[in-house]
Design an enzyme around this catalytic site. Sequence first.
Site, mmCIF file in Angstrom:
data_model
loop_
_atom_site.group_PDB
_atom_site.id
_atom_site.type_symbol
_atom_site.label_atom_id
_atom_site.label_comp_id
_atom_site.label_asym_id
_atom_site.label_seq_id
_atom_site.Cartn_x
_atom_site.Cartn_y
_atom_site.Cartn_z
ATOM 1 N N GLU A 120 0.845 -1.198 0.000
ATOM 2 C CA GLU A 120 0.000 0.000 0.000
ATOM 3 C C GLU A 120 0.877 1.244 0.000
ATOM 4 O O GLU A 120 2.090 1.173 0.250
ATOM 5 C CB GLU A 120 -0.929 -0.003 1.233
ATOM 6 C CG GLU A 120 -2.016 -1.067 1.131
ATOM 7 C CD GLU A 120 -3.012 -1.076 2.288
ATOM 8 O OE1 GLU A 120 -4.124 -1.554 2.074
ATOM 9 O OE2 GLU A 120 -2.666 -0.627 3.396
ATOM 10 N N HIS A 241 -9.516 9.375 2.272
ATOM 11 C CA HIS A 241 -9.048 8.249 1.453
ATOM 12 C C HIS A 241 -9.236 8.642 -0.003
ATOM 13 O O HIS A 241 -10.296 9.137 -0.385
ATOM 14 C CB HIS A 241 -9.852 6.984 1.775
ATOM 15 C CG HIS A 241 -9.195 5.729 1.292
ATOM 16 N ND1 HIS A 241 -9.083 5.423 -0.054
ATOM 17 C CD2 HIS A 241 -8.591 4.716 1.950
ATOM 18 C CE1 HIS A 241 -8.443 4.267 -0.178
ATOM 19 N NE2 HIS A 241 -8.126 3.824 1.028
ATOM 20 N N ARG A 287 -1.317 8.942 1.261
ATOM 21 C CA ARG A 287 -2.698 9.298 0.933
ATOM 22 C C ARG A 287 -2.982 10.783 0.806
ATOM 23 O O ARG A 287 -3.823 11.190 0.020
ATOM 24 C CB ARG A 287 -3.598 8.777 2.045
ATOM 25 C CG ARG A 287 -3.883 7.366 1.842
ATOM 26 C CD ARG A 287 -4.876 6.887 2.827
ATOM 27 N NE ARG A 287 -4.788 5.460 2.714
ATOM 28 C CZ ARG A 287 -5.252 4.608 3.588
ATOM 29 N NH1 ARG A 287 -5.859 5.045 4.656
ATOM 30 N NH2 ARG A 287 -5.129 3.335 3.391
ATOM 31 N N HIS A 348 -11.981 9.634 5.902
ATOM 32 C CA HIS A 348 -11.719 8.221 6.169
ATOM 33 C C HIS A 348 -11.249 7.961 7.592
ATOM 34 O O HIS A 348 -11.670 6.999 8.230
ATOM 35 C CB HIS A 348 -10.655 7.759 5.177
ATOM 36 C CG HIS A 348 -10.284 6.306 5.272
ATOM 37 N ND1 HIS A 348 -11.208 5.305 5.072
ATOM 38 C CD2 HIS A 348 -9.095 5.686 5.532
ATOM 39 C CE1 HIS A 348 -10.603 4.126 5.192
ATOM 40 N NE2 HIS A 348 -9.329 4.323 5.499
ATOM 41 N N ARG A 383 -1.607 9.219 8.783
ATOM 42 C CA ARG A 383 -1.454 7.794 9.091
ATOM 43 C C ARG A 383 -0.986 7.008 7.870
ATOM 44 O O ARG A 383 -1.505 7.154 6.775
ATOM 45 C CB ARG A 383 -2.795 7.232 9.550
ATOM 46 C CG ARG A 383 -2.774 5.738 9.790
ATOM 47 C CD ARG A 383 -4.135 5.266 10.251
ATOM 48 N NE ARG A 383 -5.110 5.386 9.203
ATOM 49 C CZ ARG A 383 -5.584 4.366 8.484
ATOM 50 N NH1 ARG A 383 -5.154 3.135 8.709
ATOM 51 N NH2 ARG A 383 -6.490 4.559 7.559
HETATM 52 P P1 FAD Z 1 -14.522 0.958 15.280
HETATM 53 O O1 FAD Z 1 -14.167 -0.316 14.659
HETATM 54 O O2 FAD Z 1 -15.143 1.994 14.409
HETATM 55 O O3 FAD Z 1 -15.509 0.642 16.464
HETATM 56 C C1 FAD Z 1 -16.109 1.665 17.215
HETATM 57 C C2 FAD Z 1 -17.163 1.061 18.083
HETATM 58 O O4 FAD Z 1 -17.664 2.010 18.999
HETATM 59 C C3 FAD Z 1 -18.365 0.542 17.325
HETATM 60 O O5 FAD Z 1 -18.738 -0.677 17.922
HETATM 61 C C4 FAD Z 1 -19.433 1.593 17.599
HETATM 62 O O6 FAD Z 1 -20.739 1.108 17.513
HETATM 63 C C5 FAD Z 1 -19.082 1.975 19.004
HETATM 64 N N1 FAD Z 1 -19.540 3.282 19.447
HETATM 65 C C6 FAD Z 1 -19.351 4.491 18.889
HETATM 66 N N2 FAD Z 1 -19.902 5.445 19.647
HETATM 67 C C7 FAD Z 1 -20.446 4.821 20.709
HETATM 68 C C8 FAD Z 1 -21.170 5.265 21.837
HETATM 69 N N3 FAD Z 1 -21.456 6.563 22.064
HETATM 70 N N4 FAD Z 1 -21.606 4.350 22.735
HETATM 71 C C9 FAD Z 1 -21.357 3.024 22.539
HETATM 72 N N5 FAD Z 1 -20.675 2.553 21.489
HETATM 73 C C10 FAD Z 1 -20.224 3.446 20.589
HETATM 74 N N6 FAD Z 1 -7.307 0.411 8.913
HETATM 75 C C11 FAD Z 1 -6.313 -0.479 8.724
HETATM 76 O O7 FAD Z 1 -5.372 -0.526 9.510
HETATM 77 N N7 FAD Z 1 -6.369 -1.341 7.666
HETATM 78 C C12 FAD Z 1 -7.390 -1.347 6.773
HETATM 79 O O8 FAD Z 1 -7.408 -2.149 5.853
HETATM 80 C C13 FAD Z 1 -8.431 -0.404 6.937
HETATM 81 N N8 FAD Z 1 -9.458 -0.341 6.063
HETATM 82 C C14 FAD Z 1 -10.502 0.487 6.333
HETATM 83 C C15 FAD Z 1 -11.622 0.481 5.497
HETATM 84 C C16 FAD Z 1 -12.706 1.267 5.788
HETATM 85 C C17 FAD Z 1 -13.910 1.250 4.882
HETATM 86 C C18 FAD Z 1 -12.700 2.097 6.928
HETATM 87 C C19 FAD Z 1 -13.873 2.963 7.265
HETATM 88 C C20 FAD Z 1 -11.575 2.146 7.745
HETATM 89 C C21 FAD Z 1 -10.481 1.344 7.457
HETATM 90 N N9 FAD Z 1 -9.358 1.344 8.283
HETATM 91 C C22 FAD Z 1 -8.362 0.457 8.058
HETATM 92 C C23 FAD Z 1 -9.347 2.112 9.512
HETATM 93 C C24 FAD Z 1 -9.725 1.154 10.662
HETATM 94 O O9 FAD Z 1 -10.697 0.229 10.201
HETATM 95 C C25 FAD Z 1 -10.287 1.884 11.851
HETATM 96 O O10 FAD Z 1 -9.496 2.969 12.193
HETATM 97 C C26 FAD Z 1 -10.340 0.915 13.040
HETATM 98 O O11 FAD Z 1 -11.105 -0.209 12.677
HETATM 99 C C27 FAD Z 1 -10.921 1.591 14.229
HETATM 100 O O12 FAD Z 1 -11.200 0.607 15.196
HETATM 101 P P2 FAD Z 1 -11.899 1.050 16.530
HETATM 102 O O13 FAD Z 1 -12.101 -0.172 17.313
HETATM 103 O O14 FAD Z 1 -11.165 2.179 17.114
HETATM 104 O O15 FAD Z 1 -13.312 1.643 16.023
HETATM 105 C C1 SIN Z 2 -7.539 0.454 2.339
HETATM 106 O O1 SIN Z 2 -7.704 -0.763 2.236
HETATM 107 O O2 SIN Z 2 -7.271 1.207 1.413
HETATM 108 C C2 SIN Z 2 -7.691 1.059 3.678
HETATM 109 C C3 SIN Z 2 -6.477 0.809 4.451
HETATM 110 C C4 SIN Z 2 -6.396 1.752 5.594
HETATM 111 O O3 SIN Z 2 -7.236 2.633 5.776
HETATM 112 O O4 SIN Z 2 -5.421 1.624 6.339
#
Ligand code: FAD
Ligand code: SIN
Length: 528
Positions: A120, A241, A287, A348, A383
């Site tokens: 990537e 993104h 990015r 993103h 990032r």
């Molecule tokens: P999340 O997985 O978003 O979870 C947050 C949680 O908090 C959810 O369960 C939500 O319901 C809950 N929540 C929110 N507010 C409240 C509230 N007030 N009360 C109770 N619960 C609440 N990163 C990578 O490293 N590699 C990748 O390939 C990648 N691909 C991505 C693709 C997409 C489409 C997206 C959107 C992001 C991607 N990212 C990637 C970024 C990465 O997925 C996220 O930064 C990471 O998953 C965040 O994890 P998290 O547990 O912090 O939050």
């Molecule tokens: C992607 O697959 O392009 C997302 C990866 C990331 O957000 O780190």
Amino acid sequence: MSTPSSAASSDVLILGSGLAGLVCALHLADRRRVTIVTKGALLEGSSAWAQGGIAAAMAREDSVGAHIDDTRVAGAGLCRPEVVERIATRAPAVIRWLQTQGVVFTAEPGRDGALHLGREGGHSARRIVHVADSTGRAVQETLEQRILRHPNITVLEQRVAIDLVCSGARGGERRVHGAYVLDRRSGEVETLDASSVILATGGLGKVYLYTTNPDVSTGDGVAIAWRAGCRVANLEFIQFHPTCLYHAEAKSFLISEALRGEGGRLVLADGTRFMPAHDARAELAPRDIVARAIDFEMKTRGLDCVWLDMTHHSREFIEEHFPTIDARCRELGIDMARRPIPVVPAAHYSCGGVVTDAQARTDIGGLYAVGEVACTGLHGANRLASNSLLECLVMGEAAAADILASDPPPRPALPAWDHSRVTPARESVLVAHDWDAIRRLMWDLVGIVRSDERLALAARRLEALHAEIASYYARHRIDNDLLELRNVAEVARLIVRGAQQRRESRGLHYNRDVPETLAEAVDTVLTP
Ligand code: FAD
Ligand code: SIN
């Protein structure tokens, strides 16, 4: 999922069930009683949507040192070196931990036991461990099975954390004791007490009109921590993104950077490639550079989108490497083996968030922030792709270790939620109107390219909206929409304050009135 009576009181309360929340829970549950509160269903969140994978230096020709260097180059001078070093060093071990939990990563054909590594933007080597193009879903579904089977973990779905309950004066010694949580189905507010609380609420993409994020990403954790008295930092660094699918029927569908890693080229309608004119690394530049280049091409040429061309690959290759993206595109009538995919940039990822130390501790005793909600210093001003899931894994482990290092302190009795002075809302149109206004304003005025005038206008409008929403909130019974609106308004203001405070352009923050980068890199820390 059921609500055991013990849920009101636990050793550790985790707000959010993305990767950060699940990792914390699994590292804690053998020795602590854990409650996970989550806004929707257990797997709702960005984690399950992650496509590309998890960065870890696992190849023979790669090294942890190179991963550290690439992370710091992308971070444009603002990464905290000790945090980068720790997280990159731990990466291979947390991949192995996921394997022991049952995650089966895509293997390199013909190389016994070796993992296939994707490439990537910004990475100097193939370094992305993945499960085809739906890594997040595979990881989350595997961990979910562990969570649901663990006797010490209670999961409360359809619950929205409203605010924390803390003791101590602001600016002095302060400790968290629990949180107020809205049950979305009954409308009742529960008081959940705990010795430690972990904010794992994810990102804030929904602050913007166009985003790759799911609906739950409304910046709740940042707003909750700010209201409780925590510092937040670097919120101006919003990662756009470069390639979100542009299609009337597709909401927030990401076209993974891994496609560019496999030679995908960004082109105009006539097939002309434009990235080499913007950066020597072309489509694999970090990015911020690719998103700004697309924004430039779209604005100067008056285009609605640009295109990502994968037609140099066979249908078999695409089906093997990108089955999820291919299936979604084909549902919409786009055969990427035959024609380029229409794409646009979209909000993103938030590089900033609640300030934490290397153990995920915040400014409030007993309160931790893990995952996208946190600002650990790993990402700096931008990032590096696939470092986010990695951060959830390493910092989740660190937060749990810190909590387990001492006995849980005694818990005071907490006051119940008081809604005696509010009335049911008569018109939901007011909330819907402000929601749309904020998200459009942020997209138009605080987007990929910023200016002093746009930021000043955004700040004035947001002040007025914020005051109006605060007054509405004080008078009406809450529901999920009102809570999200209140949080989005709070976070939008903080993003704009951060952007106005930074008198330079760096990483993801580009202000055309101050395009130069200052010699000294300084975090934008906001104190409540
Ligand atoms: P999340 O997985 O978003 O979870 C947050 C949680 O908090 C959810 O369960 C939500 O319901 C809950 N929540 C929110 N507010 C409240 C509230 N007030 N009360 C109770 N619960 C609440 N990163 C990578 O490293 N590699 C990748 O390939 C990648 N691909 C991505 C693709 C997409 C489409 C997206 C959107 C992001 C991607 N990212 C990637 C970024 C990465 O997925 C996220 O930064 C990471 O998953 C965040 O994890 P998290 O547990 O912090 O939050
Ligand atoms: C992607 O697959 O392009 C997302 C990866 C990331 O957000 O780190």
